[in-house]
Scaffold this active site. Structure first.
Site, PDB file in Angstrom:
ATOM      1  N   ASP A  16       2.714   5.461  -6.900  1.00 22.59           N
ATOM      2  CA  ASP A  16       3.969   5.303  -6.157  1.00 22.59           C
ATOM      3  C   ASP A  16       5.185   5.188  -7.052  1.00 22.59           C
ATOM      4  OD1 ASP A  16       2.967   5.374  -3.564  1.00 22.59           O
ATOM      5  OD2 ASP A  16       2.203   3.340  -3.777  1.00 22.59           O
ATOM      6  N   HIS A  28       0.869  -1.188   0.000  1.00 25.16           N
ATOM      7  CA  HIS A  28       0.000   0.000   0.000  1.00 25.16           C
ATOM      8  C   HIS A  28       0.899   1.230   0.000  1.00 25.16           C
ATOM      9  CE1 HIS A  28      -3.456   2.421   0.514  1.00 25.16           C
ATOM     10  NE2 HIS A  28      -3.810   2.129   1.748  1.00 25.16           N
ATOM     11  N   HIS A  38      -2.448  -2.251  -9.840  1.00 24.60           N
ATOM     12  CA  HIS A  38      -3.381  -1.628  -8.899  1.00 24.60           C
ATOM     13  C   HIS A  38      -4.641  -2.464  -8.864  1.00 24.60           C
ATOM     14  CE1 HIS A  38      -5.792   1.455  -6.931  1.00 24.60           C
ATOM     15  NE2 HIS A  38      -4.655   1.999  -6.586  1.00 24.60           N
TER      16      HIS A  38
HETATM   17  N1  ACO Z   1       4.526  -7.029 -10.804  1.00 27.05           N
HETATM   18  C1  ACO Z   1       4.367  -8.206 -11.449  1.00 27.05           C
HETATM   19  N2  ACO Z   1       3.217  -8.895 -11.496  1.00 27.05           N
HETATM   20  C2  ACO Z   1       2.152  -8.341 -10.873  1.00 27.05           C
HETATM   21  C3  ACO Z   1       2.245  -7.120 -10.201  1.00 27.05           C
HETATM   22  C4  ACO Z   1       3.479  -6.439 -10.198  1.00 27.05           C
HETATM   23  N3  ACO Z   1       3.632  -5.265  -9.584  1.00 27.05           N
HETATM   24  N4  ACO Z   1       1.031  -6.803  -9.667  1.00 27.05           N
HETATM   25  C5  ACO Z   1       0.217  -7.820 -10.001  1.00 27.05           C
HETATM   26  N5  ACO Z   1       0.887  -8.740 -10.732  1.00 27.05           N
HETATM   27  C6  ACO Z   1       0.337  -9.961 -11.315  1.00 27.05           C
HETATM   28  C7  ACO Z   1       0.192 -11.045 -10.255  1.00 27.05           C
HETATM   29  O1  ACO Z   1       1.325 -11.843 -10.167  1.00 27.05           O
HETATM   30  C8  ACO Z   1      -1.023 -11.785 -10.762  1.00 27.05           C
HETATM   31  O2  ACO Z   1      -0.601 -12.597 -11.813  1.00 27.05           O
HETATM   32  P1  ACO Z   1      -1.294 -14.036 -12.083  1.00 27.05           P
HETATM   33  O3  ACO Z   1      -2.761 -13.738 -12.300  1.00 27.05           O
HETATM   34  O4  ACO Z   1      -0.599 -14.507 -13.309  1.00 27.05           O
HETATM   35  O5  ACO Z   1      -1.045 -14.837 -10.864  1.00 27.05           O
HETATM   36  C9  ACO Z   1      -1.899 -10.686 -11.361  1.00 27.05           C
HETATM   37  O6  ACO Z   1      -0.984  -9.654 -11.765  1.00 27.05           O
HETATM   38  C10 ACO Z   1      -2.930 -10.124 -10.410  1.00 27.05           C
HETATM   39  O7  ACO Z   1      -2.257  -9.731  -9.219  1.00 27.05           O
HETATM   40  P2  ACO Z   1      -2.975  -9.621  -7.813  1.00 27.05           P
HETATM   41  O8  ACO Z   1      -1.943  -9.634  -6.737  1.00 27.05           O
HETATM   42  O9  ACO Z   1      -4.062 -10.651  -7.740  1.00 27.05           O
HETATM   43  O10 ACO Z   1      -3.660  -8.215  -7.934  1.00 27.05           O
HETATM   44  P3  ACO Z   1      -4.203  -7.375  -6.727  1.00 27.05           P
HETATM   45  O11 ACO Z   1      -5.274  -6.520  -7.256  1.00 27.05           O
HETATM   46  O12 ACO Z   1      -4.513  -8.226  -5.547  1.00 27.05           O
HETATM   47  O13 ACO Z   1      -2.924  -6.507  -6.299  1.00 27.05           O
HETATM   48  C11 ACO Z   1      -1.405  -4.761  -5.983  1.00 27.05           C
HETATM   49  C12 ACO Z   1      -2.799  -5.154  -6.482  1.00 27.05           C
HETATM   50  C13 ACO Z   1      -1.241  -5.182  -4.508  1.00 27.05           C
HETATM   51  C14 ACO Z   1      -1.276  -3.227  -6.034  1.00 27.05           C
HETATM   52  C15 ACO Z   1      -0.347  -5.435  -6.866  1.00 27.05           C
HETATM   53  O14 ACO Z   1      -0.466  -4.996  -8.194  1.00 27.05           O
HETATM   54  C16 ACO Z   1       1.078  -5.220  -6.360  1.00 27.05           C
HETATM   55  O15 ACO Z   1       1.553  -5.961  -5.502  1.00 27.05           O
HETATM   56  N6  ACO Z   1       1.781  -4.151  -6.869  1.00 27.05           N
HETATM   57  C17 ACO Z   1       3.097  -3.825  -6.384  1.00 27.05           C
HETATM   58  C18 ACO Z   1       2.983  -3.017  -5.108  1.00 27.05           C
HETATM   59  C19 ACO Z   1       2.476  -1.614  -5.345  1.00 27.05           C
HETATM   60  O16 ACO Z   1       2.951  -0.912  -6.241  1.00 27.05           O
HETATM   61  N7  ACO Z   1       1.556  -1.170  -4.485  1.00 27.05           N
HETATM   62  C20 ACO Z   1       1.012   0.181  -4.553  1.00 27.05           C
HETATM   63  C21 ACO Z   1      -0.426   0.139  -4.896  1.00 27.05           C
HETATM   64  S1  ACO Z   1      -1.016   1.771  -5.101  1.00 27.05           S
HETATM   65  C22 ACO Z   1      -1.230   2.343  -3.570  1.00 27.05           C
HETATM   66  O17 ACO Z   1      -1.431   1.699  -2.606  1.00 27.05           O
HETATM   67  C23 ACO Z   1      -1.143   3.765  -3.445  1.00 27.05           C
END
Ligand code: ACO
Length: 431
Positions: A364, A269, A308
């Protein structure tokens, strides 16, 4: 308002049919409870871990269309607010529903300005933290501690009391944040300067040394103000939901806001901007980007600052931040990490994995690069996010306290553990 749309459900087990009204594109989960297989059946539950498809409230504050990359506060597009409305005016907008007029704006700024000081005892317990304590840990603790200074904050349904705590929380956030930083640096605390703007004063408390008066650089002051605006609200995200959930127990807003800040601290987050800088440092140079992307695609790591839960398109805040970055770099000089970030974005946006998963830069991805160029240590990044997000937390909390449908938050579970068993080893088959 309202609709005649109805969802017809037939239970294959009983053959019974039900009509569930659809209002504003949603069914009420509690309407599913009437669907039973026997009289003593509890009724059908909806299962939604992580709330992927559950609306937890009705809200009139922030609108997001994640597929189109739209973000609006009280109807105003973020692109129009950023740079044209000050952070304090945006805070007013979120809380009151309308932008303040000229006099209201001045009165609001004056009210906030006159609550920037914290009780001297706050300094004493910040002093108690270890020298390398994370400033976000200090911030979370000091926000919670404010509840002990204002016991009247318990009167959560009293509008006048509510307003007092809202003003205090917005006003004191920069002071707590700057004090947490100065403690970590071993510097004396710098007191608020009420002649400066909200953001200018924050820079003063961060930076002031022996000069009689600190004069913030106007470009950096404005850039940081815009960054605060971009972070001010984002509807029912993890920390805001925490604020609402904790607030639903009718605890005081300091305790609820401390919980929200704690949720923001997590690397998925508000802690993500910190992780982005660490990641860029680890990659080190533009030439190492392709190999890093391959590791991400192999599932070894995530590209921080990408992806996201809601945006499946370019995060509109990231677009604005890129423009702010140019203004900041004209003053501070270019952050060498920017080249690595731009190359990461270029390769990722053209790569099938990222296209397929709809992964775009989020807020971010670039904010940390700007913060670093402005001289903020990485550990302060989530703290800066928390300052910006406080008005959103408070607006959402306030909305919750006046929502006639609000009850204490209490999800259900699907129990998958042991059936009844006894210490003598006997057991019953699980029902
Ligand atoms: N890098 C690579 N792969 C990713 C990423 C990433 N940053 N984010 C998601 N994926 C992939 C996952 O591996 C998954 O792949 P799969 O379906 O083949 O298994 C798919 O995309 C869906 O990912 P989820 O984790 O299910 O998506 P969710 O909506 O739960 O997660 C999140 C959202 C937590 C923001 C995620 O994209 C992430 O971890 N990003 C990196 C951390 C980040 O930048 N957080 C800031 C968010 S913005 C904020 O809070 C202000």
């Amino acid at each position: 308002m309202g609709t005649t749309r109805v969802l017809q459900i037939t239970d294959s087990q009983t053959g019974l049919s039900y009509e569930i009204p659809v209002v504003d594109g949603a069914i009420r989960a509690i309407d599913l409870r009437q669907i039973k297989v026997s009289d003593d059946d509890f009724g059908l539950l909806s299962y939604d871990p992580a709330f992927l498809n559950t609306a937890s409230c009705r809200s009139a504050i922030t609108y997001i269309d994640g597929d189109q990359g739209i973000l609006r506060y009280r109807g105003y597009p973020i692109e129009e607010l950023a740079g044209q409305a000050s952070f304090l005016d945006v805070a007013y907008l979120l809380l009151h529903g309308e932008l303040p007029g000229k006099d209201e704006s001045a009165g609001w700024a004056d009210e906030i300005t006159h609550h920037t000081f914290v009780h001297e005892n706050v300094k004493k317990f910040i002093d108690g933290f270890h020298h390398d304590a994370h400033p976000m840990g200090i911030l979370v603790s000091t926000i919670a501690a404010l509840s002990t200074f204002y016991p009247e904050a318990k009167a959560v349904s009293d509008q006048a009391r509510q307003h007092e705590q809202i003003v205090r929380l917005i006003a004191k956030m920069p002071t707590l944040a700057a004090f947490a930083y100065r403690h970590a640096m071993g510097l004396p605390y710098a007191y608020p300067d009420n002649e400066l703007s909200y953001t200018g004063n924050f820079l003063n408390m961060m930076r002031k040394m022996s000069e009689p008066r600190y004069a913030p650089n106007p470009v950096l002051e404005q850039a940081l103000d815009v960054l605060f605006v971009l972070h001010a609200d984002h509807e029912q995200n993890c920390s805001t939901s925490t604020m609402r959930v904790v607030g639903s127990s009718q605890v005081d807003p300091y305790s609820a806001a401390a919980a929200a800040a704690a949720a923001l601290f997590g690397p998925l987050h508000g802690g993500a901007n910190e992780q982005v800088l660490r990641m860029l440092g680890e990659i080190g140079s533009v030439g190492n980007v392709p190999a890093y992307i391959e590791r991400v695609k192999r599932g070894e790591l995530r590209l921080m600052g990408f992806g996201h839960r809601v945006y499946k398109n370019y995060d509109p805040r990231a677009t604005i931040i890129k423009k702010v970055a140019d203004q900041v770099f004209e003053v501070t000089g270019r952050n060498p990490m920017l080249d690595v970030a731009l190359e990461l974005e270029r390769i990722a946006l053209a790569d099938d994995y990222f296209i397929r998963h709809k992964l775009y830069p989020n807020v971010d991805f670039y904010s940390g690069i700007i913060y670093q160029a402005m001289g903020f240590p990485v550990a302060m990044f989530p703290v800066l996010f928390a300052i910006g997000r406080m008005p959103g937390w408070l607006a959402q909390w306030q909305e919750g306290t006046t929502d006639p449908e609000q009850k204490i938050s209490r999800p259900r579970q699907l129990y998958v553990g042991q059936g009844l068993r006894h210490l003598d080893g006997t057991a019953q088959v699980r029902r």
